[in-house]
Design a protein around this motif. Structure first.
Motif, PDB file in Angstrom:
ATOM      1  N   ILE A   1     -30.788  15.488 -55.406  1.00 41.30           N
ATOM      2  CA  ILE A   1     -31.147  14.846 -54.112  1.00 41.30           C
ATOM      3  C   ILE A   1     -30.055  14.703 -53.380  1.00 41.30           C
ATOM      4  O   ILE A   1     -30.082  14.930 -52.004  1.00 41.30           O
ATOM      5  N   LYS A   2     -29.015  14.130 -53.977  1.00 39.27           N
ATOM      6  CA  LYS A   2     -27.794  13.726 -52.981  1.00 39.27           C
ATOM      7  C   LYS A   2     -27.131  15.180 -52.486  1.00 39.27           C
ATOM      8  O   LYS A   2     -26.707  15.298 -51.190  1.00 39.27           O
ATOM      9  N   TYR A   3     -26.726  16.081 -53.574  1.00 37.28           N
ATOM     10  CA  TYR A   3     -25.903  17.338 -53.069  1.00 37.28           C
ATOM     11  C   TYR A   3     -26.704  18.353 -53.077  1.00 37.28           C
ATOM     12  O   TYR A   3     -26.075  19.498 -52.842  1.00 37.28           O
ATOM     13  N   ARG A   4     -28.045  18.456 -53.092  1.00 38.06           N
ATOM     14  CA  ARG A   4     -28.841  19.622 -52.817  1.00 38.06           C
ATOM     15  C   ARG A   4     -28.529  20.740 -53.443  1.00 38.06           C
ATOM     16  O   ARG A   4     -28.838  22.069 -53.015  1.00 38.06           O
ATOM     17  N   VAL A   5     -28.360  20.752 -54.752  1.00 38.04           N
ATOM     18  CA  VAL A   5     -28.125  21.819 -55.721  1.00 38.04           C
ATOM     19  C   VAL A   5     -29.540  22.012 -56.054  1.00 38.04           C
ATOM     20  O   VAL A   5     -30.427  21.490 -56.114  1.00 38.04           O
ATOM     21  N   ASP A   6     -29.544  23.471 -56.393  1.00 41.18           N
ATOM     22  CA  ASP A   6     -30.686  24.137 -56.772  1.00 41.18           C
ATOM     23  C   ASP A   6     -31.428  23.517 -57.980  1.00 41.18           C
ATOM     24  O   ASP A   6     -30.504  23.380 -58.977  1.00 41.18           O
ATOM     25  N   HIS A   7     -32.603  22.925 -58.122  1.00 42.09           N
ATOM     26  CA  HIS A   7     -33.121  22.154 -59.193  1.00 42.09           C
ATOM     27  C   HIS A   7     -33.445  22.764 -60.467  1.00 42.09           C
ATOM     28  O   HIS A   7     -33.008  22.455 -61.671  1.00 42.09           O
ATOM     29  N   ILE A   8     -33.670  24.168 -60.515  1.00 41.73           N
ATOM     30  CA  ILE A   8     -33.568  24.711 -61.541  1.00 41.73           C
ATOM     31  C   ILE A   8     -32.306  24.882 -62.360  1.00 41.73           C
ATOM     32  O   ILE A   8     -32.186  24.643 -63.669  1.00 41.73           O
ATOM     33  N   ILE A   9     -31.402  25.143 -61.573  1.00 39.35           N
ATOM     34  CA  ILE A   9     -29.892  25.566 -62.235  1.00 39.35           C
ATOM     35  C   ILE A   9     -29.341  24.151 -62.832  1.00 39.35           C
ATOM     36  O   ILE A   9     -28.972  24.198 -63.836  1.00 39.35           O
ATOM     37  N   VAL A  10     -29.660  23.132 -61.890  1.00 39.57           N
ATOM     38  CA  VAL A  10     -29.361  21.744 -62.392  1.00 39.57           C
ATOM     39  C   VAL A  10     -29.856  21.442 -64.111  1.00 39.57           C
ATOM     40  O   VAL A  10     -29.384  20.941 -64.744  1.00 39.57           O
ATOM     41  N   GLY A  11     -31.183  21.610 -63.746  1.00 39.59           N
ATOM     42  CA  GLY A  11     -31.855  21.338 -65.030  1.00 39.59           C
ATOM     43  C   GLY A  11     -31.610  21.911 -66.251  1.00 39.59           C
ATOM     44  O   GLY A  11     -31.477  21.507 -67.232  1.00 39.59           O
ATOM     45  N   VAL A  12     -31.255  23.293 -66.060  1.00 42.61           N
ATOM     46  CA  VAL A  12     -30.816  24.166 -67.118  1.00 42.61           C
ATOM     47  C   VAL A  12     -29.379  23.812 -67.496  1.00 42.61           C
ATOM     48  O   VAL A  12     -29.163  23.534 -68.773  1.00 42.61           O
ATOM     49  N   VAL A  13     -28.799  23.537 -66.563  1.00 48.58           N
ATOM     50  CA  VAL A  13     -27.294  23.009 -67.102  1.00 48.58           C
ATOM     51  C   VAL A  13     -27.194  21.547 -67.883  1.00 48.58           C
ATOM     52  O   VAL A  13     -26.561  21.294 -68.743  1.00 48.58           O
ATOM     53  N   LEU A  14     -28.216  20.732 -67.255  1.00 46.77           N
ATOM     54  CA  LEU A  14     -28.292  19.505 -68.170  1.00 46.77           C
ATOM     55  C   LEU A  14     -28.717  19.635 -69.558  1.00 46.77           C
ATOM     56  O   LEU A  14     -28.491  19.004 -70.274  1.00 46.77           O
ATOM     57  N   ASN A  15     -29.683  20.394 -69.669  1.00 47.22           N
ATOM     58  CA  ASN A  15     -30.161  20.622 -71.014  1.00 47.22           C
ATOM     59  C   ASN A  15     -29.091  21.259 -71.995  1.00 47.22           C
ATOM     60  O   ASN A  15     -28.949  20.963 -73.053  1.00 47.22           O
ATOM     61  N   MET A  16     -28.315  22.081 -71.409  1.00 47.53           N
ATOM     62  CA  MET A  16     -27.184  22.700 -72.227  1.00 47.53           C
ATOM     63  C   MET A  16     -26.114  21.545 -72.379  1.00 47.53           C
ATOM     64  O   MET A  16     -25.443  21.383 -73.646  1.00 47.53           O
ATOM     65  N   LEU A  17     -25.763  20.619 -71.461  1.00 47.68           N
ATOM     66  CA  LEU A  17     -24.808  19.543 -71.494  1.00 47.68           C
ATOM     67  C   LEU A  17     -25.290  18.670 -72.608  1.00 47.68           C
ATOM     68  O   LEU A  17     -24.551  18.325 -73.486  1.00 47.68           O
ATOM     69  N   VAL A  18     -26.653  18.226 -72.455  1.00 51.56           N
ATOM     70  CA  VAL A  18     -27.165  17.135 -73.544  1.00 51.56           C
ATOM     71  C   VAL A  18     -26.985  17.722 -74.932  1.00 51.56           C
ATOM     72  O   VAL A  18     -26.698  17.174 -76.035  1.00 51.56           O
ATOM     73  N   LEU A  19     -27.272  19.160 -75.068  1.00 50.65           N
ATOM     74  CA  LEU A  19     -27.243  19.738 -76.395  1.00 50.65           C
ATOM     75  C   LEU A  19     -26.080  19.570 -76.830  1.00 50.65           C
ATOM     76  O   LEU A  19     -25.604  19.370 -78.129  1.00 50.65           O
ATOM     77  N   GLY A  20     -24.984  20.296 -75.953  1.00 52.05           N
ATOM     78  CA  GLY A  20     -23.646  20.300 -76.622  1.00 52.05           C
ATOM     79  C   GLY A  20     -23.095  19.033 -76.739  1.00 52.05           C
ATOM     80  O   GLY A  20     -22.361  18.719 -77.812  1.00 52.05           O
ATOM     81  N   LEU A  21     -23.501  17.891 -76.207  1.00 53.79           N
ATOM     82  CA  LEU A  21     -22.755  16.622 -76.196  1.00 53.79           C
ATOM     83  C   LEU A  21     -23.553  16.150 -77.640  1.00 53.79           C
ATOM     84  O   LEU A  21     -22.618  15.450 -78.152  1.00 53.79           O
ATOM     85  N   THR A  22     -24.629  16.136 -77.542  1.00 56.80           N
ATOM     86  CA  THR A  22     -25.171  15.266 -78.900  1.00 56.80           C
ATOM     87  C   THR A  22     -24.907  16.219 -80.103  1.00 56.80           C
ATOM     88  O   THR A  22     -24.576  15.662 -81.344  1.00 56.80           O
ATOM     89  N   SER A  23     -24.734  17.405 -80.219  1.00 57.33           N
ATOM     90  CA  SER A  23     -24.181  18.182 -81.356  1.00 57.33           C
ATOM     91  C   SER A  23     -22.699  17.952 -81.722  1.00 57.33           C
ATOM     92  O   SER A  23     -22.562  17.811 -82.831  1.00 57.33           O
ATOM     93  N   PHE A  24     -21.988  17.821 -80.569  1.00 56.88           N
ATOM     94  CA  PHE A  24     -20.688  17.273 -80.891  1.00 56.88           C
ATOM     95  C   PHE A  24     -20.442  15.888 -81.425  1.00 56.88           C
ATOM     96  O   PHE A  24     -19.780  15.533 -82.487  1.00 56.88           O
ATOM     97  N   LEU A  25     -21.156  14.992 -80.956  1.00 60.40           N
ATOM     98  CA  LEU A  25     -21.117  13.606 -81.341  1.00 60.40           C
ATOM     99  C   LEU A  25     -21.920  13.497 -82.665  1.00 60.40           C
ATOM    100  O   LEU A  25     -21.255  12.724 -83.597  1.00 60.40           O
ATOM    101  N   TYR A  26     -22.681  14.410 -83.073  1.00 61.77           N
ATOM    102  CA  TYR A  26     -23.149  14.433 -84.311  1.00 61.77           C
ATOM    103  C   TYR A  26     -22.364  14.948 -85.218  1.00 61.77           C
ATOM    104  O   TYR A  26     -22.163  14.226 -86.533  1.00 61.77           O
ATOM    105  N   SER A  27     -21.574  16.000 -84.898  1.00 60.54           N
ATOM    106  CA  SER A  27     -20.452  16.519 -85.811  1.00 60.54           C
ATOM    107  C   SER A  27     -19.380  15.746 -86.276  1.00 60.54           C
ATOM    108  O   SER A  27     -18.779  15.734 -87.292  1.00 60.54           O
ATOM    109  N   SER A  28     -18.890  15.099 -85.019  1.00 55.72           N
ATOM    110  CA  SER A  28     -17.680  14.413 -85.241  1.00 55.72           C
ATOM    111  C   SER A  28     -17.586  13.001 -85.299  1.00 55.72           C
ATOM    112  O   SER A  28     -16.726  12.307 -85.891  1.00 55.72           O
ATOM    113  N   TRP A  29     -18.810  12.399 -85.232  1.00 57.77           N
ATOM    114  CA  TRP A  29     -19.060  11.139 -85.284  1.00 57.77           C
ATOM    115  C   TRP A  29     -20.261  10.426 -86.239  1.00 57.77           C
ATOM    116  O   TRP A  29     -19.825   9.795 -87.366  1.00 57.77           O
ATOM    117  N   LEU A  30     -21.207  10.973 -86.144  1.00 56.37           N
ATOM    118  CA  LEU A  30     -22.420  10.570 -86.678  1.00 56.37           C
ATOM    119  C   LEU A  30     -22.376  10.774 -88.281  1.00 56.37           C
ATOM    120  O   LEU A  30     -22.665  10.145 -89.230  1.00 56.37           O
TER     121      LEU A  30
END
Length: 423
Positions: free
Chosen positions: A201-230
């Motif tokens: 909405i603010k920076y007008r980036v392609d919605h499909i690309i942002v969605g795919v990147v966010l999916n990968m970001l959350v997958l990587g972040l939760t996997s890291f927190l699971y392995s290193s913390w939980l």
């Protein structure tokens, strides 16, 4: 000199092309039903255990050969009607295809346990689990409906589900309160939505690309927190805590229907309320009219004083909260500790349900219910003595999703200005 009027000539009206999608699907399912009827031998047992809390219903012992042929004949009749209606360019083709699908599924269920010693098909468990497994799909699909009706494409549903599962499990484990985990799980989806709204909405980036990147970001972040913390202190940070069942008095005592719909967790009941409320709000309120205007004709909405981007921001936040709540099902809804990639592609199945439901809450719920049934069927069949390989059973919900989107969607029209920034 008098002028004579010439008779008006009308060009012949071109016939609409025949839509073969539904008839072909119906014919394939009818032929498959005939195969099941040909292979079915012996007796099929359908267990009615848990159908009522007040009395015990006997199991159904069915002559598999006779019953599967009845379903196969019904499927052939419905497929023939679907083909006839399609050729005549009449309505109700989809209905006939749906009835063919029902006969096909029933024939399949009878065939699976036919002649298998000690094998029973648990009817209540199959239906009850289907409702439960549909919860994240329905809430994820509703998230997509809200976002895309306002003009924002939400491909990040998978990441929002996963984030909700993570935060729900963490909060429930720390507090020993699954209800608190359910209440805070939407916050994780909102946090993902903040990034989605910021870039689209603010920076007008392609919605499909942002969605795919966010999916990968959350997958990587939760996997890291699971392995290193939980994983370092699972007894405190990642315990299996489950929402208990809350039977509704009187309604839960109705045979079969009661245990299936009214003996569920508070998360399922919350889903019921959200579906009804969103359907009413989206099509029967000023808020819904403004929201849909921003996705269909934002310039016209702006001219009457509607803040388009502010409306889109609010819709994205609401969509993230819905998906985050749905993600709580995978952890505290099922009573499981958090694991890597716990959403397992259900966010994309939810997107398929949204498209199949034509961006309508009612349609999305119906489509998600089909996918939920397919998911639970794969799990139930693992406990039934059958010769189908385990790997194929796990593929059932994804195959149904591919077939539904590729074969049954047809010419659906998304909101006209979805994915397009404004101004």
């Amino acid at each position: 000199m008098s002028t004579m009027s010439q008779p008006a000539t009308h060009a012949p009206r071109a016939k609409t092309p025949i839509q073969w999608r539904f008839p072909i699907a119906a014919i394939v399912m009818a032929l498959a039903s005939v195969v099941f009827a040909y292979l079915a031998e012996g007796e099929s047992v359908f267990s009615m255990r848990g159908a009522s809390a007040r009395f015990t219903l006997p199991d159904w012992h069915i002559d598999a050969d006779t019953v599967t042929w009845l379903f196969a004949i019904a499927a052939l009749v419905f497929a023939g009607l679907a083909t006839y209606l399609a050729v005549q360019r009449k309505g109700r083709v989809g209905l006939m295809m749906g009835l063919t699908g029902v006969a096909f599924v029933l024939a399949f269920l009878v065939w699976v346990v036919a002649g298998q010693e000690g094998a029973t098909m648990p009817v209540v468990q199959l239906l009850q689990g289907s409702v439960a497994f549909a919860v994240p799909l329905i809430l994820g699909a509703l998230s997509g409906v809200v976002c895309e009706r306002s003009g924002t494409i939400n491909i990040a549903i998978e990441g929002q589900l996963l984030a909700g599962a993570f935060l729900g499990a963490l909060v429930a484990s720390l507090s020993s309160s699954p209800v608190l985990g359910m209440l805070l799980a939407p916050l994780a989806g909102v946090l993902v939505s903040l990034l989605l709204g910021l870039f689209t909405i603010k920076y007008r980036v392609d919605h499909i690309i942002v969605g795919v990147v966010l999916n990968m970001l959350v997958l990587g972040l939760t996997s890291f927190l699971y392995s290193s913390w939980l994983s370092e202190d699972p007894a405190r940070l990642n315990r299996a805590v489950q929402l208990g069942r809350l039977p509704i008095p009187l309604l839960s005592d109705i045979p079969v229907i009661g245990p299936v719909f009214f003996n569920q967790s508070i998360l399922v009941y919350a889903m019921y309320v959200i579906v009804v409320g969103l359907q009413i709000m989206l099509f029967r309120s000023r808020w819904g009219l403004r929201l849909r205007a921003c996705g269909e004709h934002p310039k016209a909405a702006d001219t009457v004083g509607i803040k388009v981007n502010r409306t889109r921001w609010r819709a994205v936040m609401l969509g993230g909260a819905l998906a985050g709540l749905g993600g709580a099902f995978f952890s505290i809804g099922l009573g499981l500790a958090f694991t890597k990639n716990m959403a397992a592609g259900n966010g994309f199945i939810a997107l398929a349900a949204m498209i199949l439901g034509k961006w309508n809450p009612k349609g999305a719920v119906a489509a998600a219910a089909i996918f939920g049934f397919a998911t639970n069927l794969g799990f139930v069949m693992q406990g039934v003595n059958n010769t189908i390989p385990y790997e194929f059973l796990l593929m059932i919900p994804y195959l149904v999703t591919i077939l539904a989107v590729a074969g049954f969607v047809g010419a659906v029209r998304p909101p006209a200005m979805e994915g397009k920034p404004y101004p």
